[in-house]
Design a protein around this motif. Structure first.
Motif, PDB file in Angstrom:
ATOM      1  N   TYR A 103      -9.866   1.838  -6.580  1.00 44.78           N
ATOM      2  CA  TYR A 103      -9.712   0.450  -6.120  1.00 44.78           C
ATOM      3  C   TYR A 103      -8.887   0.332  -4.835  1.00 44.78           C
ATOM      4  CZ  TYR A 103      -8.953  -4.572  -6.301  1.00 44.78           C
ATOM      5  OH  TYR A 103      -8.913  -5.903  -5.993  1.00 44.78           O
ATOM      6  N   PRO A 104      -7.747   1.031  -4.712  1.00 43.75           N
ATOM      7  CA  PRO A 104      -6.973   0.898  -3.472  1.00 43.75           C
ATOM      8  C   PRO A 104      -7.779   1.318  -2.238  1.00 43.75           C
ATOM      9  CG  PRO A 104      -5.681   2.002  -5.160  1.00 43.75           C
ATOM     10  CD  PRO A 104      -7.069   1.898  -5.688  1.00 43.75           C
ATOM     11  N   CYS A 141      -1.981  -3.085  -5.607  1.00 38.20           N
ATOM     12  CA  CYS A 141      -2.741  -2.025  -4.951  1.00 38.20           C
ATOM     13  C   CYS A 141      -2.897  -2.295  -3.465  1.00 38.20           C
ATOM     14  CB  CYS A 141      -4.133  -1.889  -5.568  1.00 38.20           C
ATOM     15  SG  CYS A 141      -4.118  -1.126  -7.178  1.00 38.20           S
ATOM     16  N   GLN A 177      -9.301 -10.570  -1.316  1.00 37.97           N
ATOM     17  CA  GLN A 177      -9.910  -9.408  -1.960  1.00 37.97           C
ATOM     18  C   GLN A 177      -9.707  -9.470  -3.472  1.00 37.97           C
ATOM     19  OE1 GLN A 177      -7.886  -6.457   0.430  1.00 37.97           O
ATOM     20  NE2 GLN A 177      -9.842  -5.694   1.190  1.00 37.97           N
ATOM     21  N   LYS A 187       0.831  -1.200   0.000  1.00 38.74           N
ATOM     22  CA  LYS A 187       0.000   0.000   0.000  1.00 38.74           C
ATOM     23  C   LYS A 187       0.868   1.253   0.000  1.00 38.74           C
ATOM     24  CE  LYS A 187      -4.156  -1.992   1.823  1.00 38.74           C
ATOM     25  NZ  LYS A 187      -4.848  -2.466   3.015  1.00 38.74           N
ATOM     26  N   ARG A 212     -11.173   1.151  -1.998  1.00 34.95           N
ATOM     27  CA  ARG A 212     -12.179   0.089  -1.803  1.00 34.95           C
ATOM     28  C   ARG A 212     -11.562  -1.070  -1.020  1.00 34.95           C
ATOM     29  NH1 ARG A 212     -17.031   1.935  -2.701  1.00 34.95           N
ATOM     30  NH2 ARG A 212     -17.563   2.494  -4.829  1.00 34.95           N
ATOM     31  N   VAL A 213     -10.345  -1.388  -1.399  1.00 32.96           N
ATOM     32  CA  VAL A 213      -9.654  -2.483  -0.736  1.00 32.96           C
ATOM     33  C   VAL A 213      -9.448  -2.159   0.747  1.00 32.96           C
ATOM     34  CG1 VAL A 213      -7.356  -3.475  -0.562  1.00 32.96           C
ATOM     35  CG2 VAL A 213      -8.540  -3.476  -2.746  1.00 32.96           C
ATOM     36  N   ASP A 214      -9.273  -0.869   1.033  1.00 27.83           N
ATOM     37  CA  ASP A 214      -9.123  -0.465   2.426  1.00 27.83           C
ATOM     38  C   ASP A 214     -10.455  -0.377   3.149  1.00 27.83           C
ATOM     39  OD1 ASP A 214      -6.443  -0.363   2.508  1.00 27.83           O
ATOM     40  OD2 ASP A 214      -6.273   1.753   2.001  1.00 27.83           O
TER      41      ASP A 214
END
Ligand SMILES: Nc1ncnc2c1ncn2[C@@H]1O[C@H](COP(=O)(O)OP(=O)(O)O)[C@@H](O)[C@H]1O
Ligand SMILES: [Mg+2]
Lengths: 272, 580
Positions: free
Chosen positions: A128-129, B457, B463, A106, A131-133
């Protein structure tokens, strides 16, 4: 030729000592890497300086991508991979057992050789990064998307079609979208693996401009095949050959007054 | 500079070499066309077979319900028979038949190599003569005509009746048919059918509800007896409650039964006397006639009305007469419910298994063995799955569930016997290899660059799978599920062991808690085809039903497939144009 190889073997890496610098972002120390039985990196030692653009150059198969992918542990996916030595990021060894790989990734954005946007909308690609968080705050997502797209000089082109599929963009736009995605998570380092090799000249020059703009904000490590590109965009250059780091220093020095004949030959395009 | 002679010689040599190479170029491998023909031929042959099969089923299925004319045949001995001509064929009369014929007829038969034509008539009136069908040879028939007055009556019992209305008794008063006004018979018949419908509603619905409530009370009492013993206070209380409810419900029952009885008495006052072609008479209640028509006097539109009403009855009613008549609604329902449950069971199971195999498991010898086993599972005869389903699901799992949760119903089993749930699980087991293989392929086809992009990412592996890999693999996964669904919907053999029955008027879904009764046995179109075609008293009568039911089954699978394919294509379109 044989003489040069010998020289390489005996001499080890040539460093052009550089005055000042804003400190180290990444420190690679005697890093070795094996794909199964095959060794791909030999005792690479180099310091990536904070806030500068570092170019990795060298002929095909010399281990540029391998080194780059070692920096954010993308090589972890490969079966039978072994490493030796150390890579420190912000002082901490990233290959230490207690290192959180996901947190590490990250902090580093990565841009690949071929544009690889996800089959989603442009907007969803960029955030997207986040959302992943698990961030779902609409305002924050929208602001981040705009900031990242402006940062990758794509905003004006896509602001009216944010919710259309990213796959409808041109190759150059897709690559800038991938850069936007890489910077959306607000990383410290940007890793780029030949980001222009799949693009046409116009798209390439756009990406190069973009890299120059981003240079102040991020520490950038870029693998490139293109000498002019390395000369244009980078502050420091590392020349690699057969898995070894041959010569490393300020781009101007490496390109104009390299110590080794091998480097000279490569940067002037006599082989590679 | 080359001398002209040398040039000439060179030219000759080149020409010679060309000749030689031309002579060699007969290798069949180098010619694409024969292979193309073979491949194209195989495809064409396959298509032809499928098209032929579908056409056969479709044509026979479509024409079955169209009203046929009624022919009256005057036989050589003066007798008359009336029936629907079903089909004609050539046959070879035996010597004892030939011996009875006059020389002219014998000569005619000899001229056509010993063959004579004959026609099969559906003469119906099974209750009068004990035969539904009759072969009439051409030399027996003196004349054939289609008098407009002949009618066909479809009855609740004994199959159809072919003949005419002799007299009608309306509300106890007898009337000759010629005294009836036009439409009078239709009106009375409509009323009688409505009454019959109402009687059925009372008996099935209202009285059924009373019985259900009573049964629930009894079960509750037994439950208390098992849990707390017959000496406990709770038992006494439950017993008192049962007694109270019993008197309550008893009164309700009496009231309903009285209402039904009144309706039945009224119903008995409307009847018709039917006469067949030979003058034999038969009196039946008006309400026992499902529909009647005079095909020889009907126009196109009237026939269409009969045709559509028969189709409607077929898809919306329960079967009668050992499944050879009436409808197949429970079977349609059972097939659809089974298929949906099958998909609900097989999809997550197969996808999760494939995910683990492809994404998480170490790709070693173990996984290879598992993969081969899974592929081989697809080759196990389906009846074996039926045996397994019966033994494991029904007897073992179901038996355990019964003991734990339904002790009050024992020894009659609840889950401990075949049923909808166990059938769908058995079919899920049968079809899961298809889903696993398809899902694995689909997962493998997701480009590495997608996964790397996501991981870079900062996404975790899960995920990445959830957000990137699975959506992209979804069309392929759905293809697998569609294949599994089609395979499962057409499967009959294992179901005969784990829950399909010949007749199950109780649908697995109804108005009583918990509304969805997965433990119930059910009807299935595939089994219905087998039952009607090969297990009924009269295979000739069942034949059209076989075609219609097959048509329906094919149509049902087709509709479900189209639905799934539409979902898949929508997903595909979302990922369209992706080039990596
Ligand atoms: N996944 C892998 N497995 C085995 N060998 C690999 C793998 N990836 C790269 N290599 C080998 O490692 C060497 C360095 O490759 P790479 O880092 O991709 O070179 P570059 O990016 O400089 O062209 C090459 O010889 C390549 O064949
Ligand atoms: Mg590379």
């Amino acid at each position: 030729m044989v003489a040069v190889l010998k020289a390489v073997e005996e001499q080890g890496t040539v460093y052009h000592v550089k005055p000042g610098g804003a400190g180290q972002a990444l420190a690679v120390e005697e890093f070795c890497l094996w794909y199964g039985a095959k060794q791909a990196l030999f005792d690479v030692t180099m310091a990536v300086e904070k806030g500068l653009v570092t170019a990795l150059i060298g002929p095909s198969g010399c281990g540029k991508s391998t080194l780059l992918r070692s920096l954010n542990r993308m090589n972890d996916l490969i079966d039978g991979l072994r490493i030796g030595g150390r890579i420190a990021f912000g002082g901490a060894d990233i290959y230490a057992p207690d290192c959180d790989v996901i947190a590490l990734r990250k902090r580093m954005g990565m841009v690949f050789q071929k544009p690889n946007p996800f089959p989603m909308s442009i907007y969803e690609n960029v955030i997207y990064p986040l959302r992943v968080d698990g961030i779902n705050d609409r305002r924050m997502l929208a602001e981040t998307a705009e900031r990242a797209l402006r940062g990758s000089a794509l905003w004006e082109e896509v602001k009216d079609r944010l919710h259309e599929s990213a796959l409808g963009l041109s190759g150059g736009q897709q690559q800038r979208l991938c850069i936007a995605r890489a910077i959306a998570g607000d990383p410290e380092v940007l890793l780029m693996d030949e980001p222009c090799s799949a693009l046409d000249p116009v798209a390439t020059s756009k990406i190069e401009e973009l890299i120059e703009e981003l240079a102040g904000h991020y520490t950038i490590v870029i693998v490139t095949h293109n000498m002019q590109q390395a000369a244009r965009v980078s502050d420091n250059t590392a020349f690699m050959y057969l898995g070894k780091l041959i010569e490393y220093g300020e781009t101007e020095t490496v390109f104009t007054t390299p110590k080794l004949e091998k480097t000279q030959e490569y940067v002037t395009g006599r082989f590679g | 500079m080359v001398a002209p002679v040398a040039v000439e010689r060179l030219k000759l040599e080149v020409a010679g070499a060309r000749e030689a190479s031309r002579a060699r170029a007969v290798d069949i491998q180098s010619l694409g066309e024969p292979y193309l023909w073979a491949l194209g031929g195989a495809l064409a042959f396959g298509c032809l077979m499928i098209a032929g099969f579908l056409l056969l089923v479709a044509w026979n299925g479509v024409v079955t319900f169209w009203p046929k004319p009624i022919a009256v045949v005057t036989l050589a001995d003066g007798r008359k028979i009336a029936g629907e001509p079903i089909r004609s064929e050539l046959f070879r009369p035996g010597p004892e038949v030939l011996a009875k014929l006059v020389p002219d007829q014998r000569a005619a038969i000899a001229r056509s190599d010993g063959f004579a034509p004959r026609t099969l008539y559906r003469v119906a009136n099974y209750d009068l003569y004990g035969d539904d069908f009759l072969w009439v040879t051409s030399f027996e028939a003196r004349s054939v005509e289609q008098p407009p007055g002949m009618m066909l009556f479809e009855r609740l019992e004994w199959g159809p009746f072919i003949g005419t209305v002799k007299s009608l008794t309306a509300d106890g008063r007898q009337q000759a048919p010629d005294l009836l006004g036009p439409g009078e018979l239709a009106r009375l018949h409509g009323e009688a059918r409505a009454r019959w419908q109402r009687i059925r509603e009372i008996e099935r619905g209202d009285i059924g509800a009373v019985n259900h409530a009573l049964e629930q009370e009894r079960l509750r009492l037994r439950r208390v007896a098992i849990d707390q013993g017959e000496a406990s206070a709770a038992y006494a209380e439950a017993k008192a409650r049962l007694d109270r409810r019993q008197t309550d419900l008893g009164q309700r029952y009496e009231a309903l039964a009285a209402e039904a009885k009144a309706l039945k008495d009224r119903d008995a006052r409307d009847s018709v006397v039917l006469a067949d072609i030979a003058g034999k008479e038969k009196q039946i209640p008006l309400s026992a006639i499902v529909r009647y028509y005079a095909p020889n006097a009907m126009g196109w539109s009237d026939m269409l009305v009969v045709y559509l009403s028969r189709w409607w009855e077929f898809v919306s009613e329960e079967p009668r007469e050992a499944n050879t008549e009436g409808g197949v609604m429970p079977a349609i329902f059972g097939t659809a419910a089974l298929t949906i449950l099958l998909v609900i069971a097989v999809a997550p199971f197969g996808v999760v298994t494939a995910l683990y195999l492809r994404e998480y498991a170490r790709q070693g010898r173990m996984v290879a063995v598992v993969r081969i086993s899974v592929n081989n599972l697809a080759g196990v005869p389906s009846i074996v799955y039926g045996v397994f389903g019966l033994g494991f699901f029904a007897y073992f799992l179901g038996g355990t569930i019964d003991q734990l949760f339904y002790p009050e119903r024992l020894p009659s089993p609840t889950f401990g016997t075949g049923g909808l749930l166990w059938s769908s699980l058995t079919l899920a087991l049968l079809t899961v290899p298809v889903v696993i293989v398809a899902t694995e392929e689909a997962l493998a086809a997701v480009p590495r660059s997608m996964r790397e992009g996501s991981l870079a990412c900062g996404a975790s592996k899960w995920q990445t799978i959830r957000r990137i890999v699975l959506p992209r693999a979804m069309p392929g996964i759905l293809t697998g599920i569609i294949l599994a669904m089609a395979r499962g919907a057409g499967e009959v053999a294992p179901l005969m062991l784990v829950g399909v029955v010949k007749l199950a008027p109780e649908l697995p879904i109804d108005g009583y808690f918990p509304f969805l009764h997965l433990e119930r046995s059910f009807m299935h179109l595939g089994f219905h085809i087998y039952d009607v075609g090969f297990q009924s008293r009269n295979s000739e009568a069942g034949k059209p039903m076989v075609f219609v039911t097959t048509l329906l089954l094919v149509a049902l699978i087709f509709v479900m497939n189209i639905g799934a394919i539409m979902i898949r294509n929508r997903l595909k379109r979302r990922f369209a144009g992706s080039q990596f």
